[in-house]
Design a protein around this motif. Structure first.
Motif, PDB file in Angstrom:
ATOM      1  N   GLN A   1       1.606  -5.512  -0.349  1.00 39.38           N
ATOM      2  CA  GLN A   1       0.741  -5.899   0.763  1.00 39.38           C
ATOM      3  C   GLN A   1      -0.045  -7.153   0.413  1.00 39.38           C
ATOM      4  O   GLN A   1      -0.518  -7.325  -0.718  1.00 39.38           O
ATOM      5  CB  GLN A   1      -0.240  -4.767   1.106  1.00 39.38           C
ATOM      6  CG  GLN A   1      -1.132  -5.078   2.311  1.00 39.38           C
ATOM      7  CD  GLN A   1      -2.116  -3.966   2.627  1.00 39.38           C
ATOM      8  OE1 GLN A   1      -2.355  -3.090   1.799  1.00 39.38           O
ATOM      9  NE2 GLN A   1      -2.690  -3.984   3.819  1.00 39.38           N
TER      10      GLN A   1
ATOM     11  N   PRO B   1      -3.468   0.018   5.846  1.00 38.31           N
ATOM     12  CA  PRO B   1      -3.278   0.551   4.492  1.00 38.31           C
ATOM     13  C   PRO B   1      -2.144   1.555   4.363  1.00 38.31           C
ATOM     14  O   PRO B   1      -1.750   1.884   3.249  1.00 38.31           O
ATOM     15  CB  PRO B   1      -4.627   1.211   4.199  1.00 38.31           C
ATOM     16  CG  PRO B   1      -5.170   1.579   5.541  1.00 38.31           C
ATOM     17  CD  PRO B   1      -4.708   0.498   6.475  1.00 38.31           C
TER      18      PRO B   1
ATOM     19  N   SER C   1      -8.113   2.623   2.718  1.00 39.25           N
ATOM     20  CA  SER C   1      -6.919   2.866   1.912  1.00 39.25           C
ATOM     21  C   SER C   1      -7.126   3.986   0.901  1.00 39.25           C
ATOM     22  O   SER C   1      -6.155   4.582   0.430  1.00 39.25           O
ATOM     23  CB  SER C   1      -6.505   1.588   1.173  1.00 39.25           C
ATOM     24  OG  SER C   1      -7.566   1.127   0.344  1.00 39.25           O
TER      25      SER C   1
END
Length: 500
Positions: A79, A146, A442
């Motif tokens: 990510q 997330p 997250s």
């Protein structure tokens, strides 16, 4: 005898319609599953999840037994803000022989994203996908997400061969997926034939062929298993569990599920637009009696949406029934002997415990002065009506991890103001704001705490009544290999094999 006749007729069709039995000398097995495809295996319905369960189609991300993301068609992901990059697995070929590449993934995901009702797992996040080289896909979202890898573990995001999308019609999974079992024939909502795909990139299917039969009646599934016409059946009737456990020829499995049976109440119309009436229904019900006595201990009484199957669910027993309190609340809302409350309760028979529970719930409500008219019908016919708010009470069985193994999906789709499965028709800006915070979290512990708060808000606002958390059942006769999946998200059929 008249009541048994439909079951006998359906069983006779099972015995004669497809040939074969539980297992044959050619390495094939037959199975009875309780839920048929809803829309011809359309991914923009819920049929993508069914294809994953069958072992036919696969998404980019797989799941371990705890519901964590592990490599599937993608081997790695990273990510960077609103972007994720997925590296694709080398050497994967679709069932039609075409190799997997980034363009195939983009074609598949672009198709489902462009549907009028995209899969719940990936809706409302602004997802876009593009190829970055032959074997890398870039996925972007409006805001940092997330849990995008978990979203892309949903069976509704499975990848089919480009040929499936070339016709402009609904893509067919016959001969176009990547899983260990290749779909070679479909028989509508009656069944399908699956064959082992020898070119599979991973662990091959154990059986050479699987004959899938969709049998919506639970007693018929049991009879088909006992007769040996199928070797595996799921969702067995509660009344048959003792006998199946005692049968030496049957391997019976009972296991927990991330599922809740809910008494959903239509808040968009009287009488349940009045929170006092909703709280009266809650007070009138003894959920411990429903779990322990009506269902014989095959379920746990529910005090919130989630329960003990997940770390953020309540482990507290629900309150005991308070009939006097329920009557007082009804009186405050204008209901009593002079103006009795009469309501309709709908449910469906595919989950065998639901009609039994409906009768018991009606009896408990009657003690508080609520008369209930029960209708047991087919879910497919009921769903449009309940989603449109044309119902009173709906006894439903909901997997709260049905799309991907995170509570955010169900909280958003079922309970936010714009939710796509908002049967209760609940709308609270405060609840929506709470759920929206999940988009920025997250940390699993923080996500769990927020999910716990959301479940508590649903209880405080009397958004339906969580009744019980059922336990799943499955049985094998002449077949081995079944691995329970409490999340009901992983493949089931590829590991089944004829016994001996």
């Amino acid at each position: 005898m008249r009541a048994l006749a439909p079951v006998v007729v359906v069983l006779a069709l099972l015995l004669t319609g497809c040939g074969g039995g539980a297992s044959t000398g050619d390495g094939a097995v037959s199975v009875a599953l309780q839920f048929p495809p809803r829309a011809g295996y359309a991914f923009d319905a819920d049929d993508g999840g069914l294809l994953t369960k069958l072992g036919v189609a696969e998404p980019l991300v797989a799941l371990d037994r705890q519901g964590g993301p592990v490599p599937g068609l993608a081997t790695d992901w990273t990510q960077d803000g609103t972007s994720w990059r997925f590296a694709l697995r080398e050497g994967v070929r679709f069932h039609d022989g075409v190799p997997l590449d980034a363009n195939a993934v983009v074609t598949a995901l672009t198709y489902v994203l462009g549907r009028p009702a995209p899969p719940r797992a990936i809706t409302d996040i602004g997802l876009r996908v593009a190829a970055e080289g032959p074997m890398t896909v870039r996925a972007t979202t409006t805001a940092p997400d997330p849990v995008l890898p978990l979203r892309l573990s949903s069976g509704t995001t499975s990848i089919l061969s480009p040929a499936a999308y070339a016709t402009g019609q609904q893509p067919s999974p016959v001969g176009t997926a990547t899983g260990p079992l290749r779909m070679t024939e479909v028989r509508g909502t009656e069944g399908a034939t699956l064959e082992r795909y020898d070119g599979y990139w991973g662990q091959p299917a154990t059986a050479a062929r699987v004959d899938v039969r969709y049998v919506t009646d639970p007693q018929t599934r049991e009879l088909a298993l006992r007769s040996g016409d199928v070797g595996f059946a799921e969702g067995l009737p509660e009344t048959s569990r003792t006998g199946l456990r005692a049968d030496p020829a049957v391997t019976f499995t009972e296991f927990p599920s991330a599922r809740t049976i809910l008494l959903q109440l239509n808040q968009s119309a009287p009488p349940f637009a009045d929170v006092r009436v909703r709280k009266a229904v809650t007070a009138a019900l003894d959920r411990t009696v429903l779990a322990d006595q009506v269902l014989g201990g095959s379920a746990l009484p529910a005090s919130d949406l989630f329960g003990p199957a997940v770390p953020y669910g309540s482990i507290q027993a629900p309150p005991a029934a308070d009939v006097a309190g329920a009557q007082a609340l009804l009186a405050q809302a204008g209901h009593g002997p002079a103006n009795p409350l009469r309501v309709r309760l709908w449910t469906f028979p595919n989950r065998p415990e639901l009609p039994v529970l409906a009768q018991a719930i009606a009896g408990q409500l009657q003690a508080a002065g609520i008369t209930t008219e029960i209708t047991v019908g087919q879910y497919d016919a009921q769903e449009p009506e309940v989603l449109a708010g044309r119902y009173d009470m709906f006894l439903n069985s909901r997997s709260y991890l049905s799309d991907f193994p995170d509570a955010a999906g169900t909280l958003a789709s079922d309970y936010t103001c714009g939710g796509s499965y908002a049967i209760d028709r609940y709308c609270s800006p405060a609840f929506d704001a709470l759920v929206a915070q999940l988009g920025a979290l997250s940390d699993p512990i923080a996500r769990a705490e927020l999910s716990r708060q959301a479940a508590g808000m649903l209880v405080a606002d009397a958004v339906g009544v969580p009744i019980v958390h059922p336990r799943n059942t499955a049985a094998e006769k002449g077949v081995t290999g079944f691995v329970p999946d409490p999340l009901d998200l992983r493949p089931v059929l590829p590991v089944l094999a004829p016994a001996g």
